[in-house]
Design a protein around this motif. Structure first.
Motif, PDB file in Angstrom:
ATOM      1  N   LEU A  54      33.640  44.885  33.826  1.00  0.00           N
ATOM      2  CA  LEU A  54      32.730  45.059  32.694  1.00  0.00           C
ATOM      3  C   LEU A  54      33.484  44.879  31.391  1.00  0.00           C
ATOM      4  O   LEU A  54      34.623  45.333  31.252  1.00  0.00           O
ATOM      5  CB  LEU A  54      32.120  46.467  32.756  1.00  0.00           C
ATOM      6  N   GLY A  55      32.834  44.237  30.436  1.00  0.00           N
ATOM      7  CA  GLY A  55      33.460  44.098  29.125  1.00  0.00           C
ATOM      8  C   GLY A  55      32.674  43.153  28.236  1.00  0.00           C
ATOM      9  O   GLY A  55      31.780  42.438  28.701  1.00  0.00           O
ATOM     10  N   PRO A  56      33.005  43.115  26.953  1.00  0.00           N
ATOM     11  CA  PRO A  56      32.312  42.225  26.024  1.00  0.00           C
ATOM     12  C   PRO A  56      32.708  40.776  26.252  1.00  0.00           C
ATOM     13  O   PRO A  56      33.661  40.473  26.979  1.00  0.00           O
ATOM     14  CB  PRO A  56      32.788  42.727  24.648  1.00  0.00           C
ATOM     15  N   SER A  57      32.000  39.860  25.624  1.00  0.00           N
ATOM     16  CA  SER A  57      32.318  38.439  25.727  1.00  0.00           C
ATOM     17  C   SER A  57      33.747  38.181  25.259  1.00  0.00           C
ATOM     18  O   SER A  57      34.186  38.732  24.249  1.00  0.00           O
ATOM     19  CB  SER A  57      31.342  37.608  24.874  1.00  0.00           C
ATOM     20  N   LYS A  61      36.967  38.948  31.671  1.00  0.00           N
ATOM     21  CA  LYS A  61      36.365  39.321  32.960  1.00  0.00           C
ATOM     22  C   LYS A  61      36.012  38.096  33.807  1.00  0.00           C
ATOM     23  O   LYS A  61      36.231  38.099  35.027  1.00  0.00           O
ATOM     24  CB  LYS A  61      35.145  40.218  32.751  1.00  0.00           C
ATOM     25  N   THR A  62      35.470  37.058  33.187  1.00  0.00           N
ATOM     26  CA  THR A  62      35.115  35.865  33.950  1.00  0.00           C
ATOM     27  C   THR A  62      36.361  35.143  34.455  1.00  0.00           C
ATOM     28  O   THR A  62      36.365  34.601  35.567  1.00  0.00           O
ATOM     29  CB  THR A  62      34.254  34.921  33.095  1.00  0.00           C
ATOM     30  N   THR A  63      37.426  35.162  33.680  1.00  0.00           N
ATOM     31  CA  THR A  63      38.687  34.553  34.127  1.00  0.00           C
ATOM     32  C   THR A  63      39.221  35.280  35.357  1.00  0.00           C
ATOM     33  O   THR A  63      39.724  34.650  36.291  1.00  0.00           O
ATOM     34  CB  THR A  63      39.722  34.588  32.992  1.00  0.00           C
ATOM     35  N   MET A  64      39.105  36.608  35.386  1.00  0.00           N
ATOM     36  CA  MET A  64      39.522  37.371  36.560  1.00  0.00           C
ATOM     37  C   MET A  64      38.748  36.913  37.798  1.00  0.00           C
ATOM     38  O   MET A  64      39.325  36.695  38.870  1.00  0.00           O
ATOM     39  CB  MET A  64      39.293  38.869  36.333  1.00  0.00           C
ATOM     40  N   MET A  65      37.439  36.749  37.645  1.00  0.00           N
ATOM     41  CA  MET A  65      36.617  36.332  38.776  1.00  0.00           C
ATOM     42  C   MET A  65      36.933  34.904  39.202  1.00  0.00           C
ATOM     43  O   MET A  65      37.018  34.608  40.397  1.00  0.00           O
ATOM     44  CB  MET A  65      35.137  36.462  38.428  1.00  0.00           C
ATOM     45  N   ARG A  66      37.123  34.017  38.240  1.00  0.00           N
ATOM     46  CA  ARG A  66      37.408  32.620  38.572  1.00  0.00           C
ATOM     47  C   ARG A  66      38.751  32.491  39.294  1.00  0.00           C
ATOM     48  O   ARG A  66      38.914  31.628  40.159  1.00  0.00           O
ATOM     49  CB  ARG A  66      37.378  31.761  37.314  1.00  0.00           C
ATOM     50  N   MET A  67      39.702  33.343  38.977  1.00  0.00           N
ATOM     51  CA  MET A  67      40.966  33.327  39.707  1.00  0.00           C
ATOM     52  C   MET A  67      40.770  33.824  41.132  1.00  0.00           C
ATOM     53  O   MET A  67      41.386  33.310  42.071  1.00  0.00           O
ATOM     54  CB  MET A  67      42.024  34.163  38.972  1.00  0.00           C
ATOM     55  N   LEU A  68      39.900  34.816  41.318  1.00  0.00           N
ATOM     56  CA  LEU A  68      39.590  35.284  42.668  1.00  0.00           C
ATOM     57  C   LEU A  68      38.923  34.189  43.487  1.00  0.00           C
ATOM     58  O   LEU A  68      39.185  34.038  44.688  1.00  0.00           O
ATOM     59  CB  LEU A  68      38.670  36.496  42.603  1.00  0.00           C
ATOM     60  N   GLY A  69      38.061  33.414  42.831  1.00  0.00           N
ATOM     61  CA  GLY A  69      37.346  32.352  43.520  1.00  0.00           C
ATOM     62  C   GLY A  69      38.160  31.093  43.732  1.00  0.00           C
ATOM     63  O   GLY A  69      37.752  30.213  44.490  1.00  0.00           O
ATOM     64  N   ASP A 177      28.577  36.398  39.427  1.00  0.00           N
ATOM     65  CA  ASP A 177      28.825  36.143  38.011  1.00  0.00           C
ATOM     66  C   ASP A 177      27.535  36.348  37.224  1.00  0.00           C
ATOM     67  O   ASP A 177      26.654  35.477  37.227  1.00  0.00           O
ATOM     68  CB  ASP A 177      29.351  34.709  37.832  1.00  0.00           C
ATOM     69  N   GLU A 178      27.412  37.505  36.568  1.00  0.00           N
ATOM     70  CA  GLU A 178      26.210  37.844  35.795  1.00  0.00           C
ATOM     71  C   GLU A 178      24.952  37.477  36.584  1.00  0.00           C
ATOM     72  O   GLU A 178      24.073  36.752  36.090  1.00  0.00           O
ATOM     73  CB  GLU A 178      26.221  37.089  34.452  1.00  0.00           C
ATOM     74  N   MET A 204      29.923  44.661  53.224  1.00  0.00           N
ATOM     75  CA  MET A 204      30.744  43.618  52.611  1.00  0.00           C
ATOM     76  C   MET A 204      31.282  44.092  51.256  1.00  0.00           C
ATOM     77  O   MET A 204      30.752  45.032  50.659  1.00  0.00           O
ATOM     78  CB  MET A 204      29.904  42.352  52.436  1.00  0.00           C
ATOM     79  N   THR A 205      32.316  43.435  50.775  1.00  0.00           N
ATOM     80  CA  THR A 205      32.871  43.731  49.456  1.00  0.00           C
ATOM     81  C   THR A 205      32.235  42.805  48.423  1.00  0.00           C
ATOM     82  O   THR A 205      32.266  41.588  48.581  1.00  0.00           O
ATOM     83  CB  THR A 205      34.398  43.544  49.453  1.00  0.00           C
ATOM     84  N   PHE A 206      31.644  43.397  47.392  1.00  0.00           N
ATOM     85  CA  PHE A 206      31.057  42.639  46.291  1.00  0.00           C
ATOM     86  C   PHE A 206      31.887  42.903  45.032  1.00  0.00           C
ATOM     87  O   PHE A 206      32.246  44.059  44.753  1.00  0.00           O
ATOM     88  CB  PHE A 206      29.623  43.092  46.002  1.00  0.00           C
ATOM     89  N   VAL A 207      32.163  41.858  44.277  1.00  0.00           N
ATOM     90  CA  VAL A 207      32.762  41.998  42.950  1.00  0.00           C
ATOM     91  C   VAL A 207      31.829  41.322  41.965  1.00  0.00           C
ATOM     92  O   VAL A 207      31.529  40.128  42.092  1.00  0.00           O
ATOM     93  CB  VAL A 207      34.167  41.364  42.869  1.00  0.00           C
ATOM     94  N   ILE A 208      31.356  42.087  41.001  1.00  0.00           N
ATOM     95  CA  ILE A 208      30.391  41.579  40.037  1.00  0.00           C
ATOM     96  C   ILE A 208      30.998  41.587  38.644  1.00  0.00           C
ATOM     97  O   ILE A 208      31.681  42.537  38.255  1.00  0.00           O
ATOM     98  CB  ILE A 208      29.084  42.415  40.076  1.00  0.00           C
TER      99      ILE A 208
END
Length: 380
Positions: A54-57, A61-69, A177-178, A204-208
């Motif tokens: 969670l966090g502002p624009s 946060k999206t970079t963290m997710m894209r690295m996971l993906g 992703d959102e 299952m494990t979810f990361v949002i």
């Protein structure tokens, strides 16, 4: 409100030193040219968690997710999934799936074919594909829409198709992703609970990734709040709301009143804060060491503050003020009370009576009060 299986007394693997994380970020940094998007961050995520970033624009946060993906590669550090490094493994070879905000459905395919697409690409036998597609359609309750194309579905139905397609390959990890950003408020709230039930039933494990605080508070086992490429605090929804570790977290999550002052007295149990000339010192529980004369802060949520025309006799903190504004949201009213020194405090009350019968109104002189256990002591 978090689901019952996320109750810390039942499900809290992060508190068990013997529990092995499913995901490990180890001193991960991500630079884009001279810009540091993620700054040397380490974090563990456990199996069966519904974990929110969670966090502002622009916080990372999206970079963290894209690295996971696998869509971004860390500049430094390592990412482990089930004990194995996935840092240099391409997205299609990871046991990870991602549900995008846009849903990215194929417009020329019906629901069944959209869900089956990834399974066909993997070469799964046809009879197994049919069984899996049927299982996913039942899971997201789209049985009567199986032959429809995306253009014939509502936004909420398209979201379910995207979810079913993401789950069809049974990944170890699902990234969202959102995922609810395109839905209206009522449907978004309903879908939050559907997501929680699906995640629980699958184990299952979810990361949002989300910027919606209410969404993160509702669905998560834990929340990581980010700012400027750093993880500021990771806790369960209740702990991060009730026990913020800084003014940034207290202010970012929900409404809060923050008093700044100097420590007038301190012991292991309580602190007195001298905060305004001519005002009584404020009382709060000591959550961390404090020295007399140091600048400290007291954070108090509006719902923790009582408001009345009569001066209370049993509260630890009592202040007098005048109502200068009222926010009415149906189930609650938020009173903006101006103190003699000009500071405005928010106090929140449930509307148990009809609006016409409300006792408090604009310009009323009132008393606001709260117990010392209601506030949070902050040193930064």
């Amino acid at each position: 409100m978090s689901p019952s299986y996320n109750n810390n007394s039942i499900f809290a693997p992060w508190n068990d030193p013997k529990e092995k994380p499913l995901i490990e970020f180890k001193n991960v940094t991500k630079n884009f040219g001279s810009f540091t998007a993620i700054d040397n961050q380490s974090i563990n995520i456990y199996e069966r968690e519904f974990f929110s970033i969670l966090g502002p624009s622009g916080c990372g946060k999206t970079t963290m997710m894209r690295m996971l993906g696998g869509f971004e590669i860390p500049t430094e550090g390592d990412i482990l999934l089930d004990g194995q490094s996935i840092t240099n493994i391409p997205p299609h070879k990871r046991p990870v799936n991602m549900m995008f905000q846009s849903y990215a459905l194929f417009p020329h395919m019906n629901v069944e074919k959209n869900i089956a697409f990834g399974l066909k690409q993997e070469g799964m036998p046809k009879d197994q594909i049919n069984d899996r597609v049927e299982e996913m359609i039942n899971l997201v309750q789209l049985q009567q829409f199986a032959k429809r194309k995306p253009s014939q579905l509502s936004g909420g139905q398209r979201q379910r198709v995207a979810l079913a397609r993401s789950l069809a390959k049974k990944p170890k990890l699902l990234l969202l992703d959102e995922p609810l950003g395109a839905l209206d408020k009522k449907l978004r709230e309903e879908t939050q609970f559907e997501l929680m039930n699906i995640q629980e039933s699958l184990g299952m494990t979810f990361v949002i990734v989300t910027h919606d605080q209410e969404e993160a508070m509702t669905v998560s086992s834990r929340i990581a709040v980010m700012d400027h490429g750093k993880i500021i605090q990771v806790e369960s929804p209740a702990d991060i709301y009730e026990k913020p570790n800084s003014r940034y977290i207290a202010d970012f999550l929900g409404d809060v009143n923050i008093f700044e002052g100097k420590v007038a007295s301190a012991n292991d149990d309580a602190i007195q804060l001298e905060w305004a000339e001519g005002q009584e010192k404020l009382q709060m529980e000591a959550s961390q060491p404090a020295k007399i004369g140091d600048s400290n802060w007291l954070a108090v949520r509006p719902e923790k503050i009582s408001i009345s025309k009569e001066k209370p006799i049993d509260a630890d903190n009592i202040l007098k003020g005048k109502i200068w504004d009222i926010g009415y949201t149906g189930n609650i009213s938020v009173y903006h009370v101006q103190l003699p020194n000009g500071m405005t405090i928010k106090a929140q009350e449930v509307n148990r009576r009809r609006l016409a019968n409300r006792e408090l109104t604009w310009e009323d002189d009132v008393w606001i009060s709260w117990r010392k256990t209601a506030g949070t002591h902050l040193v930064k």
